[in-house]
Motif scaffolding. Sequence first.
Motif, PDB file in Angstrom:
ATOM      1  N   ASP A  76     -44.457 -68.469 -20.366  1.00 53.79           N
ATOM      2  CA  ASP A  76     -43.106 -68.951 -20.072  1.00 53.79           C
ATOM      3  C   ASP A  76     -42.131 -68.614 -21.196  1.00 53.79           C
ATOM      4  N   VAL A  77     -42.661 -68.536 -22.421  1.00 52.25           N
ATOM      5  CA  VAL A  77     -41.835 -68.294 -23.609  1.00 52.25           C
ATOM      6  C   VAL A  77     -42.564 -67.313 -24.523  1.00 52.25           C
ATOM      7  N   VAL A  78     -41.813 -66.363 -25.074  1.00 56.39           N
ATOM      8  CA  VAL A  78     -42.341 -65.495 -26.142  1.00 56.39           C
ATOM      9  C   VAL A  78     -41.381 -65.575 -27.320  1.00 56.39           C
ATOM     10  N   THR A  79     -41.952 -65.768 -28.511  1.00 59.18           N
ATOM     11  CA  THR A  79     -41.164 -65.743 -29.733  1.00 59.18           C
ATOM     12  C   THR A  79     -41.701 -64.655 -30.659  1.00 59.18           C
ATOM     13  N   VAL A 110     -45.315 -59.634 -20.141  1.00 61.84           N
ATOM     14  CA  VAL A 110     -46.155 -60.833 -20.126  1.00 61.84           C
ATOM     15  C   VAL A 110     -45.367 -62.111 -19.841  1.00 61.84           C
ATOM     16  N   LEU A 111     -44.043 -62.009 -19.704  1.00 58.82           N
ATOM     17  CA  LEU A 111     -43.232 -63.168 -19.370  1.00 58.82           C
ATOM     18  C   LEU A 111     -43.130 -63.354 -17.856  1.00 58.82           C
ATOM     19  N   VAL A 112     -43.104 -64.597 -17.425  1.00 60.32           N
ATOM     20  CA  VAL A 112     -42.873 -64.900 -16.017  1.00 60.32           C
ATOM     21  C   VAL A 112     -41.417 -64.583 -15.665  1.00 60.32           C
ATOM     22  N   PRO A 113     -41.092 -64.414 -14.384  1.00 54.30           N
ATOM     23  CA  PRO A 113     -39.677 -64.326 -13.999  1.00 54.30           C
ATOM     24  C   PRO A 113     -38.926 -65.560 -14.480  1.00 54.30           C
ATOM     25  N   GLY A 114     -37.797 -65.331 -15.103  1.00 50.77           N
ATOM     26  CA  GLY A 114     -37.044 -66.435 -15.678  1.00 50.77           C
ATOM     27  C   GLY A 114     -37.589 -66.913 -17.011  1.00 50.77           C
ATOM     28  N   GLY A 115     -38.577 -66.201 -17.568  1.00 50.27           N
ATOM     29  CA  GLY A 115     -39.157 -66.575 -18.845  1.00 50.27           C
ATOM     30  C   GLY A 115     -38.187 -66.360 -19.990  1.00 50.27           C
ATOM     31  N   ARG A 116     -38.359 -67.129 -21.067  1.00 45.21           N
ATOM     32  CA  ARG A 116     -37.434 -67.100 -22.197  1.00 45.21           C
ATOM     33  C   ARG A 116     -38.035 -66.343 -23.373  1.00 45.21           C
ATOM     34  N   VAL A 117     -37.169 -65.679 -24.110  1.00 43.51           N
ATOM     35  CA  VAL A 117     -37.587 -64.985 -25.323  1.00 43.51           C
ATOM     36  C   VAL A 117     -36.650 -65.366 -26.462  1.00 43.51           C
ATOM     37  N   GLY A 118     -37.230 -65.526 -27.638  1.00 44.90           N
ATOM     38  CA  GLY A 118     -36.448 -65.788 -28.839  1.00 44.90           C
ATOM     39  C   GLY A 118     -36.946 -64.914 -29.971  1.00 44.90           C
ATOM     40  N   ALA A 172     -32.790 -64.790 -24.874  1.00 43.68           N
ATOM     41  CA  ALA A 172     -32.577 -64.127 -23.589  1.00 43.68           C
ATOM     42  C   ALA A 172     -33.640 -64.614 -22.611  1.00 43.68           C
ATOM     43  N   ARG A 173     -33.590 -64.122 -21.397  1.00 42.04           N
ATOM     44  CA  ARG A 173     -34.609 -64.443 -20.403  1.00 42.04           C
ATOM     45  C   ARG A 173     -34.825 -63.256 -19.501  1.00 42.04           C
ATOM     46  N   THR A 174     -35.940 -63.261 -18.797  1.00 45.12           N
ATOM     47  CA  THR A 174     -36.181 -62.248 -17.778  1.00 45.12           C
ATOM     48  C   THR A 174     -35.477 -62.670 -16.488  1.00 45.12           C
ATOM     49  N   PRO A 175     -35.118 -61.728 -15.637  1.00 48.48           N
ATOM     50  CA  PRO A 175     -34.460 -62.095 -14.387  1.00 48.48           C
ATOM     51  C   PRO A 175     -35.357 -62.968 -13.515  1.00 48.48           C
ATOM     52  N   GLU A 176     -34.733 -63.876 -12.777  1.00 43.91           N
ATOM     53  CA  GLU A 176     -35.494 -64.660 -11.802  1.00 43.91           C
ATOM     54  C   GLU A 176     -36.006 -63.742 -10.694  1.00 43.91           C
ATOM     55  N   MET A 177     -37.133 -64.107 -10.103  1.00 46.64           N
ATOM     56  CA  MET A 177     -37.688 -63.301  -9.015  1.00 46.64           C
ATOM     57  C   MET A 177     -36.758 -63.366  -7.814  1.00 46.64           C
ATOM     58  N   VAL A 178     -36.469 -62.209  -7.244  1.00 52.18           N
ATOM     59  CA  VAL A 178     -35.605 -62.127  -6.076  1.00 52.18           C
ATOM     60  C   VAL A 178     -36.471 -62.247  -4.830  1.00 52.18           C
ATOM     61  N   THR A 179     -36.152 -63.195  -3.962  1.00 54.89           N
ATOM     62  CA  THR A 179     -36.918 -63.366  -2.732  1.00 54.89           C
ATOM     63  C   THR A 179     -36.085 -62.934  -1.541  1.00 54.89           C
TER      64      THR A 179
END
Length: 278
Positions: free
Chosen positions: A118-121, A140-148, A270-277
Amino acid sequence: MKTDDIGPAGAVATAPAWRGVDDGWGRQAVDFATLSEPANCREYVAVHHRLGVGEPDRLLDVACGAGLAIELARARGASCAGIDASPRLVAVARDRSPDADIRVGDMHALPWADASFDVVTSFRGIWGTTPAAMAEIRRVLVPGGRVGLTVWGHVKKSPGAWALAPFRMADAAKVANQAAMVALGRPGAGEELLARTGFVDITRVTVPFVWEFPDPETFARALATTGPAYEAMQQVGEDHFLRAATEQARERVRDGLPLRAPIDVVGYLARTPEMVTA
């Protein structure tokens, strides 16, 4: 925790190069963990706070070094993993957090499946010389996952720039490489890399960072545990490096106060884009 492209948390330039990181960063792992890394707490806590780290986050720290950031994330309730190129630093990290999944390896080939976290730092572990690692972080981040991420900012204009000056005793090629490494702190550089890698909602923030030491001798001993110091010592020898760092720090002694070196550190959230359904 770094690479032949030396920087504080374990960057890796090429697949063969990462295996040499332990020479620079791991040779004094215990001193690094107890004398140098604790000064990073402000940085770690600030980024965890901005990311909202807590239960039930699954967090990966890239270039985790001796694992203090993992320990602090676990205290907030996160389930943690980490990776670093230095086996000796990883040994300390595992001792600190025996329940965490901490591995020795290359951050350009993360040994976890897609969408594992869910988060990568990464605290000063991704450099201008290692931008390709961001693609693995995104994977390795989920959709909508956060990075710092954090990187050195405008070091030369920092009040504590004196503390990094001994690194310039390295040979000219290595000093030039150190300058290339910190390029992600320049305006627009980190934002461009994150956007190019597919991250969204990118924010640049100022991160608190101060080195504090009780005396010049402890400062020199702590500085000597870092990768850039190892490069300088290869050029001038360990004794000369320690003497020079100690003498420089003596000019900064204040009666009744610690040696203090505030240095500009930049953070990117930042974050990864949410999954588009459909």
